[in-house]
Design a protein around this motif. Structure first.
Motif, PDB file in Angstrom:
ATOM      1  N   LYS A  93      22.315  40.088  17.450  1.00  0.00           N
ATOM      2  CA  LYS A  93      21.164  40.973  17.261  1.00  0.00           C
ATOM      3  C   LYS A  93      21.032  42.009  18.460  1.00  0.00           C
ATOM      4  N   GLY A  94      22.085  42.650  18.786  1.00  0.00           N
ATOM      5  CA  GLY A  94      22.113  43.961  19.793  1.00  0.00           C
ATOM      6  C   GLY A  94      22.132  43.506  21.156  1.00  0.00           C
ATOM      7  N   LEU A  95      22.110  42.054  21.445  1.00  0.00           N
ATOM      8  CA  LEU A  95      22.534  41.907  22.849  1.00  0.00           C
ATOM      9  C   LEU A  95      23.971  41.602  22.920  1.00  0.00           C
ATOM     10  N   GLN A  96      24.764  42.356  23.521  1.00  0.00           N
ATOM     11  CA  GLN A  96      26.086  42.279  23.662  1.00  0.00           C
ATOM     12  C   GLN A  96      26.679  41.119  24.576  1.00  0.00           C
ATOM     13  N   VAL A  97      27.120  40.073  23.949  1.00  0.00           N
ATOM     14  CA  VAL A  97      27.493  39.040  24.936  1.00  0.00           C
ATOM     15  C   VAL A  97      28.932  39.078  25.445  1.00  0.00           C
ATOM     16  N   LEU A  98      29.830  39.650  24.443  1.00  0.00           N
ATOM     17  CA  LEU A  98      31.187  39.853  24.975  1.00  0.00           C
ATOM     18  C   LEU A  98      31.676  41.362  24.772  1.00  0.00           C
ATOM     19  N   LYS A  99      32.219  41.739  25.881  1.00  0.00           N
ATOM     20  CA  LYS A  99      32.539  43.282  25.790  1.00  0.00           C
ATOM     21  C   LYS A  99      34.216  43.402  25.933  1.00  0.00           C
ATOM     22  N   ASN A 100      34.632  43.844  24.925  1.00  0.00           N
ATOM     23  CA  ASN A 100      36.232  44.275  25.135  1.00  0.00           C
ATOM     24  C   ASN A 100      37.084  43.167  25.891  1.00  0.00           C
ATOM     25  N   VAL A 101      36.840  41.987  25.496  1.00  0.00           N
ATOM     26  CA  VAL A 101      37.715  40.865  26.181  1.00  0.00           C
ATOM     27  C   VAL A 101      39.011  40.780  25.548  1.00  0.00           C
ATOM     28  N   SER A 102      40.171  40.861  26.681  1.00  0.00           N
ATOM     29  CA  SER A 102      41.582  40.628  26.169  1.00  0.00           C
ATOM     30  C   SER A 102      42.079  39.457  27.185  1.00  0.00           C
ATOM     31  N   LEU A 103      42.719  38.474  26.703  1.00  0.00           N
ATOM     32  CA  LEU A 103      43.462  37.517  27.431  1.00  0.00           C
ATOM     33  C   LEU A 103      44.538  36.911  26.665  1.00  0.00           C
ATOM     34  N   GLU A 104      45.458  36.540  27.475  1.00  0.00           N
ATOM     35  CA  GLU A 104      46.737  35.955  26.614  1.00  0.00           C
ATOM     36  C   GLU A 104      46.863  34.580  27.298  1.00  0.00           C
ATOM     37  N   VAL A 105      47.343  33.637  26.730  1.00  0.00           N
ATOM     38  CA  VAL A 105      47.726  32.457  26.986  1.00  0.00           C
ATOM     39  C   VAL A 105      49.515  32.255  26.588  1.00  0.00           C
ATOM     40  N   GLU A 106      50.258  32.089  27.616  1.00  0.00           N
ATOM     41  CA  GLU A 106      51.487  32.080  27.349  1.00  0.00           C
ATOM     42  C   GLU A 106      51.875  30.631  27.106  1.00  0.00           C
ATOM     43  N   PRO A 107      53.074  30.347  26.374  1.00  0.00           N
ATOM     44  CA  PRO A 107      53.553  28.987  26.234  1.00  0.00           C
ATOM     45  C   PRO A 107      53.746  28.261  27.213  1.00  0.00           C
ATOM     46  N   GLU A 108      53.349  26.992  27.415  1.00  0.00           N
ATOM     47  CA  GLU A 108      53.206  26.130  28.657  1.00  0.00           C
ATOM     48  C   GLU A 108      52.089  26.441  29.807  1.00  0.00           C
ATOM     49  N   GLU A 109      51.585  27.676  29.509  1.00  0.00           N
ATOM     50  CA  GLU A 109      50.586  27.822  30.456  1.00  0.00           C
ATOM     51  C   GLU A 109      49.376  27.196  30.585  1.00  0.00           C
ATOM     52  N   ARG A 110      48.688  27.064  31.922  1.00  0.00           N
ATOM     53  CA  ARG A 110      47.466  26.423  31.656  1.00  0.00           C
ATOM     54  C   ARG A 110      46.387  27.327  32.310  1.00  0.00           C
ATOM     55  N   GLU A 159      32.181  40.442  30.229  1.00  0.00           N
ATOM     56  CA  GLU A 159      33.562  41.146  30.427  1.00  0.00           C
ATOM     57  C   GLU A 159      34.726  40.499  31.317  1.00  0.00           C
ATOM     58  N   VAL A 160      35.985  40.831  31.131  1.00  0.00           N
ATOM     59  CA  VAL A 160      36.799  40.176  31.908  1.00  0.00           C
ATOM     60  C   VAL A 160      36.793  40.857  33.314  1.00  0.00           C
ATOM     61  N   PHE A 161      36.595  40.170  34.594  1.00  0.00           N
ATOM     62  CA  PHE A 161      36.327  40.869  35.784  1.00  0.00           C
ATOM     63  C   PHE A 161      37.553  40.691  36.530  1.00  0.00           C
ATOM     64  N   LEU A 162      38.382  39.844  36.529  1.00  0.00           N
ATOM     65  CA  LEU A 162      39.574  39.791  36.967  1.00  0.00           C
ATOM     66  C   LEU A 162      40.299  38.794  36.329  1.00  0.00           C
ATOM     67  N   SER A 163      41.626  38.792  36.278  1.00  0.00           N
ATOM     68  CA  SER A 163      42.656  37.778  35.981  1.00  0.00           C
ATOM     69  C   SER A 163      43.862  37.818  36.851  1.00  0.00           C
ATOM     70  N   GLY A 164      44.239  36.541  37.175  1.00  0.00           N
ATOM     71  CA  GLY A 164      45.412  36.461  38.019  1.00  0.00           C
ATOM     72  C   GLY A 164      45.864  35.052  38.468  1.00  0.00           C
ATOM     73  N   LYS A 165      46.842  34.964  39.356  1.00  0.00           N
ATOM     74  CA  LYS A 165      47.263  33.459  40.003  1.00  0.00           C
ATOM     75  C   LYS A 165      46.139  33.115  40.765  1.00  0.00           C
ATOM     76  N   PRO A 166      46.114  31.821  40.725  1.00  0.00           N
ATOM     77  CA  PRO A 166      45.090  31.210  41.480  1.00  0.00           C
ATOM     78  C   PRO A 166      44.768  31.525  42.790  1.00  0.00           C
ATOM     79  N   GLU A 167      45.858  31.932  43.591  1.00  0.00           N
ATOM     80  CA  GLU A 167      46.011  32.242  44.948  1.00  0.00           C
ATOM     81  C   GLU A 167      45.127  33.782  45.193  1.00  0.00           C
TER      82      GLU A 167
END
Lengths: 253, 335
Positions: A14-31, A222-230
């Motif tokens: 209802k007009g409240l944007q909850v997710l904006k242009n979210v992109s993410l991938e999960v590779e095989p065997e990835e956690r 929104e996706v703020f950051l994505s990367g390795k745990p470190e």
């Protein structure tokens, strides 16, 4: 090719944007772990990926197959399975009956009308293996309502595993658990075969860093950051904005 | 094997019961059996699939009118009863496809509207159905060894029918599909998350239920030799719902008990006063307020108590040690 791919996903209520242009991938065997403060849209993202909620824009695909328009239950046969943030079980049925339903879900005989369900030996065997593996064999004849909260959480994960997913979405698997139960559950998740890729929402940073291959930070939908745990651990902006510096350092210590 | 003793005893009882009854009693019991089949069909969707319908008489009426209308042209009992089942199931499948999108009170209202629509059609189509006068049934009940018309013959047909329906339903609710239907009632969103098509299972239950109700209606047409629009009326649907609640929702042996209590009480009370619905209403309200789970639940509780006492008598040693441990836990909690 990535196992699960979400591209440009947007969702508004209802007009409240909850997710904006979210992109993410999960590779095989990835956690892959999703973190972010309350209200960041994490559970909404899960509901969009699993088809519980329709999406406004974007695509969701499993192994290249578009699934965004499929009804939620058919995504299970594409190899997707999930748990819920709040326990969502068959409370009046026994633990064993819960597992039976989950194991039968992908069997060809799930629409059989007159043969007794208990006469299917393969279903019985799989159920028994699961119950033993998840340490619930002793509890099998109790109704789920009679179990402790932590045990119910385990049933929640066990049911999701029972459908033999290739990608498993866990929504805060350790929420509401005692410290001991959290450790036990984390170990069980770590022990899951690598053939099951994981996408996990989690708040407990110790759990996050002991499971994650990759972390995605969600903020204001929104996706703020994505990367390795470190990378995430050492990112000053993440520290400042999300954890006030404290939580990450505690996890390091 | 032990499990079989109870059903076998019931079956034997049903078979020798007519010896102990007057001819009126036999006729009344046959009616109880027909109602039992009908109540079982509604009990399937209400107690197991969680779909509360206030228009189930539609399928009973469809079955009854199928016999009355087709009976003029096809005298074969097997064909007629099969058509009653298939036709009712087919209508249930088609309407269920639309109705099952709604749930709760909406489902109740839309099923009510549908059955009232059929009632109006049967009422207005005087040329075909005889309107409010109803129509007589030309075909007679004949399974290949002469027409069955005496109350004893009808009794056995109905008794065997209700036993077959019971056994089939018992098998069904233990089957993979039946278990899934129970799962749907318990938790729809989890069933969906497990990969079950929730709507298909509801539709399956609704269709089977419609077919069985059609069979009950068909038997009723043979039993009563006469079919009127009342078999389609919501009044009738409501009565059946009352029978389920008195008998016990969510069990298979509850509905027949409810049917028996309702039909027998109705006959008994109405011979004293015309105000029998008022008394039935009080009984109904009492069950809703104080007797959740109906007579079936009360019997189950009584049975557990008896079997526990039996165990205590058989093994007093175990009993005393149990008591000690109980006292101990009591002490702990008090401390």
């Amino acid at each position: 090719m990535s196992l699960l791919k979400v591209e440009g996903l947007s969702k508004s209520f209802k007009g409240l944007q909850v997710l904006k242009n979210v992109s993410l991938e999960v590779e095989p065997e990835e956690r892959h772990i999703i973190i972010g403060p309350n209200g960041a849209g994490k559970t909404t993202l899960f509901n969009c990926i699993t088809g519980v909620l329709p999406i406004n824009e974007g695509t969701v695909s499993i192994q290249g197959k578009m699934i965004a328009d499929l009804p939620s239950h058919t995504r299970v046969s594409e190899g997707m399975s999930r748990t819920f943030q709040k326990n969502n079980l068959f409370g009046k049925l026994t633990v064993e009956e819960n597992v039976h339903l989950a194991v039968t879900a992908r069997k060809s005989y799930r629409f059989k009308l007159f043969k007794s369900l208990l006469s299917y030996k393969d279903m019985q065997q799989e159920s028994q293996d699961l119950l033993k593996e998840w340490d619930l064999w002793e509890r099998r004849n109790q109704t789920v309502d009679e179990l402790s909260y932590g045990e119910q959480r385990l049933v929640e994960i066990m049911l999701a595993i029972a459908t033999k997913p290739t990608i498993l979405l866990l929504d805060e698997p350790t929420s509401g658990m005692s410290p001991a139960e959290t450790i036990q559950t984390t170990k069980l998740i770590q022990k899951l075969p690598r053939t099951i890729s994981l996408l996990v929402i989690e708040h407990d940073m110790e759990v996050v860093f002991s499971i994650a291959d990759r972390i995605t930070v969600l903020h204001h939908g929104e996706v703020f950051l994505s990367g390795k745990p470190e990378e995430i651990r050492n990112d000053q902006r993440v520290k400042d904005i999300y954890f006030g510096g404290g939580a990450l350092q505690r996890a390091e210590a | 094997m032990k499990k079989m003793i109870f059903p076998a005893a019931i079956a034997v009882l049903l078979l020798i019961l007519p010896v102990m009854l007057t001819s009126y009693g036999i006729k009344l019991t046959a009616e109880v059996f027909i109602m039992s089949i009908f109540v079982l069909s509604l009990g399937l969707i209400t107690g197991y699939a969680g779909l509360v319908s206030l228009g189930h008489a539609a399928f009973f009426g469809i079955g009854a009118y199928t016999i009355a209308l087709l009976g003029k042209f096809v005298p074969n009992t097997f064909v007629l009863l099969a058509s009653a089942i298939i036709f009712a199931a087919l209508i249930a499948l088609l309407t269920g496809f639309l109705f099952i999108r709604s749930s709760g009170a909406y489902f109740l209202m839309i099923t009510l509207a549908f059955s009232q629509m059929l009632y109006a059609v049967a009422y207005k189509l005087k040329g075909v159905t005889g309107g409010s006068d109803g129509m007589s049934v030309a075909a007679s009940l004949d399974f290949g060894f002469g027409p069955i018309s005496g109350s004893m013959g009808l009794y056995y047909v109905m008794a065997v029918s209700v036993m077959i329906c019971y056994v089939l339903l018992r098998m069904f609710i233990n089957s993979p599909a039946g278990k899934a239907i129970i799962g749907v009632k318990e938790n729809e969103s989890r069933m969906r998350a497990l990969g079950y098509s929730v709507r298909s299972y509801k539709l399956l239950a609704y269709t089977i239920s419609g077919g069985i109700a059609g069979y009950a209606g068909g038997l009723y047409a043979f039993y009563n030799y006469f079919v009127s629009p009342d078999t389609l009326n919501w009044n009738f649907s409501g009565q059946v719902l009352v029978m389920i609640i008195i008998g016990g929702v969510g069990t298979l042996f509850g509905p027949p008990i409810g049917a028996a209590v309702f039909v027998i009480l109705q006959n008994y009370i109405s011979s004293y006063t015309e105000r029998w619905p008022m008394i039935m209403g009080v009984i109904f309200v009492a069950f809703v307020l104080y007797g959740r789970g109906g007579i079936a639940n009360l019997l189950l509780l009584a049975w557990r108590k008896i079997s526990r006492r039996q165990k205590e008598i058989n093994s007093p040693a175990l009993n005393s040690s149990e008591k000690i441990s109980k006292d101990e836990t009591k002490g702990v909690t008090e401390a």
